[in-house]
Write a protein that holds these residues in place. Structure first.
Motif, PDB file in Angstrom:
ATOM      1  N   SER A  21       8.402   8.456   0.962  1.00  0.00           N
ATOM      2  CA  SER A  21       7.433   8.833   0.346  1.00  0.00           C
ATOM      3  C   SER A  21       7.532   7.993  -0.915  1.00  0.00           C
ATOM      4  CB  SER A  21       7.525  10.386  -0.239  1.00  0.00           C
ATOM      5  OG  SER A  21       6.465  10.788  -1.088  1.00  0.00           O
ATOM      6  N   CYS A  22       6.063   7.511  -1.397  1.00  0.00           N
ATOM      7  CA  CYS A  22       6.085   6.786  -2.500  1.00  0.00           C
ATOM      8  C   CYS A  22       5.214   7.542  -3.885  1.00  0.00           C
ATOM      9  CB  CYS A  22       5.431   5.572  -2.167  1.00  0.00           C
ATOM     10  SG  CYS A  22       5.103   4.429  -3.678  1.00  0.00           S
ATOM     11  N   ALA A  23       5.821   8.030  -4.744  1.00  0.00           N
ATOM     12  CA  ALA A  23       5.211   8.786  -5.752  1.00  0.00           C
ATOM     13  C   ALA A  23       4.840   7.819  -6.740  1.00  0.00           C
ATOM     14  CB  ALA A  23       6.332   9.728  -6.246  1.00  0.00           C
ATOM     15  N   THR A  78       0.520   9.969  -3.832  1.00  0.00           N
ATOM     16  CA  THR A  78       1.790   9.558  -2.896  1.00  0.00           C
ATOM     17  C   THR A  78       1.260   8.687  -1.575  1.00  0.00           C
ATOM     18  OG1 THR A  78       1.528  11.514  -1.559  1.00  0.00           O
ATOM     19  CG2 THR A  78       3.118  11.501  -3.358  1.00  0.00           C
ATOM     20  N   GLY A  79       1.908   7.902  -1.150  1.00  0.00           N
ATOM     21  CA  GLY A  79       1.577   7.042   0.051  1.00  0.00           C
ATOM     22  C   GLY A  79       2.801   7.118   1.039  1.00  0.00           C
ATOM     23  N   TYR A 111       0.634  -7.501  -4.644  1.00  0.00           N
ATOM     24  CA  TYR A 111       0.936  -6.394  -5.131  1.00  0.00           C
ATOM     25  C   TYR A 111       1.609  -6.584  -6.374  1.00  0.00           C
ATOM     26  CZ  TYR A 111       0.093  -4.678  -0.510  1.00  0.00           C
ATOM     27  OH  TYR A 111      -0.497  -4.308   0.735  1.00  0.00           O
ATOM     28  N   GLU A 112       0.894  -5.860  -7.492  1.00  0.00           N
ATOM     29  CA  GLU A 112       1.370  -5.896  -8.915  1.00  0.00           C
ATOM     30  C   GLU A 112       2.649  -4.967  -9.392  1.00  0.00           C
ATOM     31  OE1 GLU A 112      -3.508  -5.907  -8.940  1.00  0.00           O
ATOM     32  OE2 GLU A 112      -1.924  -4.766  -8.012  1.00  0.00           O
ATOM     33  N   TYR A 113       2.741  -3.982  -8.600  1.00  0.00           N
ATOM     34  CA  TYR A 113       3.513  -3.078  -9.051  1.00  0.00           C
ATOM     35  C   TYR A 113       4.507  -2.610  -7.893  1.00  0.00           C
ATOM     36  CZ  TYR A 113       0.166  -2.121 -12.638  1.00  0.00           C
ATOM     37  OH  TYR A 113      -0.583  -2.457 -13.654  1.00  0.00           O
ATOM     38  N   TRP A 114       5.708  -2.455  -7.972  1.00  0.00           N
ATOM     39  CA  TRP A 114       6.710  -2.340  -6.741  1.00  0.00           C
ATOM     40  C   TRP A 114       7.807  -1.124  -7.389  1.00  0.00           C
ATOM     41  CZ3 TRP A 114       7.091  -5.102  -2.525  1.00  0.00           C
ATOM     42  CH2 TRP A 114       6.416  -6.258  -2.405  1.00  0.00           C
ATOM     43  N   GLY A 115       8.190  -0.410  -6.303  1.00  0.00           N
ATOM     44  CA  GLY A 115       9.513   0.508  -6.665  1.00  0.00           C
ATOM     45  C   GLY A 115      10.700  -0.134  -6.600  1.00  0.00           C
TER      46      GLY A 115
END
Length: 124
Positions: A21-23, A78-79, A111-115
């Motif tokens: 999951s990606c919140a 979420t993705g 992609y601008e943002y990363w986890g």
């Protein structure tokens, strides 16, 4: 402040499944494409899957096509990435990323943002 937080990684046996999951927070999730990338020890980061901002298009690496499914839930921001029939070569740190108005490209530069990533280990 934009945050992407991955969860759901772990240790599984080959042939089993995991759902990552990606919140997302701090951004307008509805207008961002979501992508998943992974990096195994000693290897370059590689594209896994992506879904466009409007969910009209999905994109998969050949190595995961037919086994992994990416989706998005705009109500929950979420993705998720459903991973079935896992193989030892799927072992890696998995990262989610967000691309404003993106079409679901496999290019990490878009992609601008990363986890921070979540570890997936598949034992044989």
């Amino acid at each position: 402040q934009v945050q992407l937080v991955e969860s759901g990684g772990g240790l599984v046996q080959a042939g089993h499944s995991l759902t990552l999951s990606c919140a997302a927070s701090g951004l307008n999730f509805r207008v961002h494409a979501m992508g998943w990338f992974r990096q195994a020890p000693g290897k370059d980061r590689e594209f896994v899957a992506a879904i466009s901002w409007d969910a009209a298009k999905t994109n998969y690496a050949d190595s995961v096509k037919g086994r992994f499914t990416i989706s998005r839930d705009n109500a929950k921001n979420t993705g998720p990435l459903q991973m079935n029939s896992l193989k030892p070569e799927d072992t890696a740190v998995y990262y989610c990323a967000a691309d404003a108005w993106g079409s679901g490209t496999n290019s990490a530069d878009r992609y601008e943002y990363w986890g921070q990533g979540t570890q997936v280990t598949v034992s044989s």
